[in-house]
Design an enzyme around this catalytic site. Structure first.
Site, PDB file in Angstrom:
ATOM      1  N   TYR A 103      48.034  36.243  38.099  1.00  8.36           N
ATOM      2  CA  TYR A 103      48.724  36.259  39.173  1.00  8.36           C
ATOM      3  C   TYR A 103      48.861  34.628  39.120  1.00  8.36           C
ATOM      4  CZ  TYR A 103      45.800  36.764  42.933  1.00  8.36           C
ATOM      5  OH  TYR A 103      44.483  36.393  43.546  1.00  8.36           O
ATOM      6  N   HIS A 136      44.332  33.168  36.902  1.00 10.77           N
ATOM      7  CA  HIS A 136      45.032  32.217  36.641  1.00 10.77           C
ATOM      8  C   HIS A 136      44.480  32.267  35.310  1.00 10.77           C
ATOM      9  CE1 HIS A 136      45.808  32.374  40.639  1.00 10.77           C
ATOM     10  NE2 HIS A 136      44.645  31.727  41.236  1.00 10.77           N
TER      11      HIS A 136
HETATM   12  C1  LIG Z   1      36.324  29.585  43.465  1.00 12.15           C
HETATM   13  C2  LIG Z   1      38.167  30.176  43.947  1.00 12.15           C
HETATM   14  O1  LIG Z   1      38.320  31.381  44.172  1.00 12.15           O
HETATM   15  N1  LIG Z   1      39.314  28.716  43.204  1.00 12.15           N
HETATM   16  C3  LIG Z   1      39.914  28.595  43.399  1.00 12.15           C
HETATM   17  C4  LIG Z   1      40.854  28.024  44.598  1.00 12.15           C
HETATM   18  C5  LIG Z   1      40.070  28.395  46.570  1.00 12.15           C
HETATM   19  O2  LIG Z   1      40.556  29.970  46.723  1.00 12.15           O
HETATM   20  C6  LIG Z   1      40.415  27.446  47.359  1.00 12.15           C
HETATM   21  O3  LIG Z   1      41.120  26.260  47.570  1.00 12.15           O
HETATM   22  C7  LIG Z   1      40.432  27.515  48.705  1.00 12.15           C
HETATM   23  O4  LIG Z   1      40.323  26.816  49.789  1.00 12.15           O
HETATM   24  O5  LIG Z   1      42.320  27.631  45.163  1.00 12.15           O
HETATM   25  C8  LIG Z   1      43.509  27.781  43.493  1.00 12.15           C
HETATM   26  O6  LIG Z   1      43.318  26.603  44.034  1.00 12.15           O
HETATM   27  P1  LIG Z   1      42.662  25.587  44.678  1.00 12.15           P
HETATM   28  O7  LIG Z   1      42.571  24.644  46.176  1.00 12.15           O
HETATM   29  O8  LIG Z   1      40.905  24.852  43.809  1.00 12.15           O
HETATM   30  O9  LIG Z   1      44.217  24.459  43.676  1.00 12.15           O
HETATM   31  C9  LIG Z   1      44.903  23.955  44.185  1.00 12.15           C
HETATM   32  C10 LIG Z   1      45.716  24.183  43.136  1.00 12.15           C
HETATM   33  O10 LIG Z   1      45.455  22.526  42.173  1.00 12.15           O
HETATM   34  C11 LIG Z   1      45.440  22.850  41.369  1.00 12.15           C
HETATM   35  N2  LIG Z   1      45.029  21.930  40.564  1.00 12.15           N
HETATM   36  C12 LIG Z   1      43.528  21.830  41.434  1.00 12.15           C
HETATM   37  C13 LIG Z   1      42.482  21.376  40.766  1.00 12.15           C
HETATM   38  C14 LIG Z   1      42.661  20.595  39.088  1.00 12.15           C
HETATM   39  N3  LIG Z   1      40.940  20.077  38.905  1.00 12.15           N
HETATM   40  N4  LIG Z   1      43.485  20.714  38.891  1.00 12.15           N
HETATM   41  C15 LIG Z   1      44.233  21.380  39.391  1.00 12.15           C
HETATM   42  O11 LIG Z   1      45.268  21.511  38.237  1.00 12.15           O
HETATM   43  C16 LIG Z   1      45.837  24.442  40.446  1.00 12.15           C
HETATM   44  O12 LIG Z   1      47.350  24.263  40.035  1.00 12.15           O
HETATM   45  C17 LIG Z   1      45.887  24.977  41.921  1.00 12.15           C
HETATM   46  O13 LIG Z   1      46.332  26.163  42.033  1.00 12.15           O
HETATM   47  C18 LIG Z   1      44.790  28.350  44.911  1.00 12.15           C
HETATM   48  O14 LIG Z   1      44.766  28.624  45.458  1.00 12.15           O
HETATM   49  O15 LIG Z   1      45.119  27.725  43.441  1.00 12.15           O
HETATM   50  C19 LIG Z   1      42.661  28.603  42.505  1.00 12.15           C
HETATM   51  C20 LIG Z   1      40.997  28.259  42.910  1.00 12.15           C
HETATM   52  O16 LIG Z   1      40.443  29.406  41.173  1.00 12.15           O
HETATM   53  C1  LIG Z   2      38.138  33.460  41.519  1.00 13.25           C
HETATM   54  C2  LIG Z   2      38.724  34.882  41.912  1.00 13.25           C
HETATM   55  O1  LIG Z   2      39.126  36.044  40.934  1.00 13.25           O
HETATM   56  N1  LIG Z   2      38.538  35.222  43.769  1.00 13.25           N
HETATM   57  C3  LIG Z   2      39.858  36.062  43.514  1.00 13.25           C
HETATM   58  C4  LIG Z   2      40.075  35.627  44.379  1.00 13.25           C
HETATM   59  O2  LIG Z   2      41.236  35.049  43.846  1.00 13.25           O
HETATM   60  C5  LIG Z   2      41.689  33.999  44.371  1.00 13.25           C
HETATM   61  O3  LIG Z   2      42.924  34.595  45.589  1.00 13.25           O
HETATM   62  C6  LIG Z   2      43.190  33.695  46.520  1.00 13.25           C
HETATM   63  C7  LIG Z   2      44.203  34.210  47.295  1.00 13.25           C
HETATM   64  O4  LIG Z   2      43.145  35.368  48.414  1.00 13.25           O
HETATM   65  C8  LIG Z   2      43.883  32.304  45.321  1.00 13.25           C
HETATM   66  O5  LIG Z   2      44.158  33.058  44.752  1.00 13.25           O
HETATM   67  C9  LIG Z   2      43.013  32.065  44.210  1.00 13.25           C
HETATM   68  O6  LIG Z   2      43.652  31.091  43.586  1.00 13.25           O
HETATM   69  C10 LIG Z   2      42.428  32.778  44.021  1.00 13.25           C
HETATM   70  O7  LIG Z   2      41.275  32.154  42.982  1.00 13.25           O
HETATM   71  C11 LIG Z   2      41.029  37.259  45.191  1.00 13.25           C
HETATM   72  O8  LIG Z   2      41.730  37.827  43.933  1.00 13.25           O
HETATM   73  C12 LIG Z   2      39.357  38.056  45.002  1.00 13.25           C
HETATM   74  C13 LIG Z   2      40.640  39.529  45.445  1.00 13.25           C
HETATM   75  O9  LIG Z   2      39.753  40.712  46.324  1.00 13.25           O
HETATM   76  O10 LIG Z   2      38.797  38.711  44.326  1.00 13.25           O
HETATM   77  C14 LIG Z   2      38.544  37.732  43.735  1.00 13.25           C
HETATM   78  O11 LIG Z   2      36.758  37.547  43.386  1.00 13.25           O
END
Ligand SMILES: CC(=O)N[C@H]1[C@H]([C@H](O)[C@H](O)CO)O[C@](OP(=O)(O)OC[C@H]2O[C@@H](n3ccc(N)nc3=O)[C@H](O)[C@@H]2O)(C(=O)O)C[C@@H]1O
Ligand SMILES: CC(=O)N[C@@H]1[C@@H](O[C@@H]2O[C@H](CO)[C@H](O)[C@H](O)[C@H]2O)[C@@H](O)[C@@H](CO)O[C@H]1O
Length: 342
Positions: free
Chosen positions: A268, A318
């Site tokens: 997604y 992603h």
């Molecule tokens: C470990 C993990 O699950 N990390 C996820 C984190 C995490 O859940 C949150 O930071 C918690 O606060 O969230 C995500 O993403 P994250 O919060 O890292 O970043 C938000 C969006 O910014 C863009 N990005 C970020 C860093 C980078 N070096 N390049 C980029 O282009 C991306 O478009 C990214 O989506 C998320 O929600 O998408 C996706 C990340 O994969």
């Molecule tokens: C790293 C990863 O795949 N973690 C998943 C987790 O994904 C994270 O979900 C967030 C929303 O809740 C957001 O979309 C973020 O960008 C994702 O990395 C979830 O899908 C979770 C559901 O149980 O499973 C984790 O393994």
């Protein structure tokens, strides 16, 4: 009977001609400074004016170019659907069955509570009116900055530029305090989900991105009883944000992005892509900052050394590369401006 009908036709034709000619003359006198009243010239001008009206309907905004104007890129036109609603409100809270089934699979909820009951409860607590951001006027130019969390913002000095926008969209745990010169200090909208929630300043609109039913229920309990404190990780029991400031991202809009833009890549869309697509639909000009992985392809952050920045690649949640290509393509066709940072 026939006489009355003929008279109606005559009156209608006369009124139509009167309105058309008057509107043309008014428009004409606004456009030219020295008026020549040569009838042949007037007829030519009149026919050009009518042709223009049919060829170029009223522009949707007053910027140099408006994102929603089609006809510049077939790639864009085939994907962009201006009828899709980015917000879930109390007036459009019916999610189509196919979108609901797709959405339920995102985080594999085992026994989700009824969505209708959940939404009724949610919109009993938050107003669910949508956002004034969406009220488009063709005489305005909404300039939006979408600020991702990339480490490429460090020492970018984009802060002033970012703050110059009408709307500044940020996401997840992104801070501004201490990073103002690189990321700015203005935020109008902040995208979060329970697992990424951070407290926001009182004037900031929180946009909840629900990935499961529990996320919608969490908003309710976080504003009332404080009973939910765990989803797949610990989440805050209570949040301080005012209920009037909470908006809800539409699951059907998420599916539209997944299908039309992501072409089913990854499981997604990421929060970054969801924010960027949201901006494409509600803004007239979009400038993008803080997007771009590090040399290992990991999503590093500008405010911390996040060691799990590559987790999305391992789990396949992603497709960071495909998402990044969408962003670069949008920039190459001049729908957005992309600021690559350092
Ligand atoms: C470990 C993990 O699950 N990390 C996820 C984190 C995490 O859940 C949150 O930071 C918690 O606060 O969230 C995500 O993403 P994250 O919060 O890292 O970043 C938000 C969006 O910014 C863009 N990005 C970020 C860093 C980078 N070096 N390049 C980029 O282009 C991306 O478009 C990214 O989506 C998320 O929600 O998408 C996706 C990340 O994969
Ligand atoms: C790293 C990863 O795949 N973690 C998943 C987790 O994904 C994270 O979900 C967030 C929303 O809740 C957001 O979309 C973020 O960008 C994702 O990395 C979830 O899908 C979770 C559901 O149980 O499973 C984790 O393994």
């Amino acid at each position: 009977m026939v006489v009355v009908r003929r008279r109606n036709v005559k009156v209608f034709t006369f009124a139509f001609l009167l309105i058309t000619v008057t509107s043309f003359l008014l428009n004409y006198t606004h456009q030219v400074t020295s008026t020549t009243w040569d009838p042949r010239h007037l007829v030519v001008q009149f026919s050009e004016h009518v042709q223009k009206l049919f060829k170029y309907p009223r522009r949707p905004c007053s910027c140099h170019t408006c994102i929603s104007e089609l006809g510049r890129s077939l790639w864009f036109d085939q994907r962009f659907n201006s009828t899709m609603q980015p917000f879930l409100t109390s007036h459009n809270a019916l999610i189509p069955e196919d979108s609901y089934r797709w959405w339920l699979k995102l985080q594999g909820e085992k026994a989700p509570k009824s969505l209708n009951d959940t939404l009724a409860e949610l919109f009993g607590v938050i107003p669910g009116d949508g956002d004034p951001l969406q009220e488009h006027g063709s005489d305005s130019c909404r300039r939006c900055a979408v600020v991702g969390n990339s480490g490429n913002l460090r020492q970018s000095q984009y802060g002033h530029d970012i703050d110059s926008h009408d709307f500044v969209l940020r996401m997840n745990r992104a801070p501004t305090a201490g990073y103002e010169s690189d990321v700015g200090s203005k935020t109008t909208h902040h995208f979060v989900y329970p697992e990424s929630y951070r407290e926001l300043a009182a004037n900031v609109s929180m946009i909840l991105i629900p990935f499961k039913t529990l996320d919608l229920r969490w908003v309710v309990t976080a504003l009332t009883t404080g009973t939910i404190n765990f989803t797949y990780v610990p989440v805050p029991r209570k949040i301080k944000v005012k209920k009037e400031k909470i908006l809800v991202y539409n699951p059907a809009f998420m599916k539209y992005i997944y299908e039309n833009w992501l072409e089913h890549h990854g499981r997604y869309p990421s929060t970054g892509l969801l924010s960027l697509m949201f901006a494409l639909h509600v803004c007239d000009e979009v400038n993008v900052y803080g997007f771009g992985a590090d040399s290992k392809g990991h999503w590093h952050h500008y405010w911390e050394n996040n060691t799990s920045g590559g987790a999305f690649r391992k789990t396949g949640v992603h497709d960071g590369d495909f998402e990044f290509n969408i962003t670069l393509t949008l920039a190459s066709i001049e729908k957005i401006k992309f600021f690559k940072g350092r």
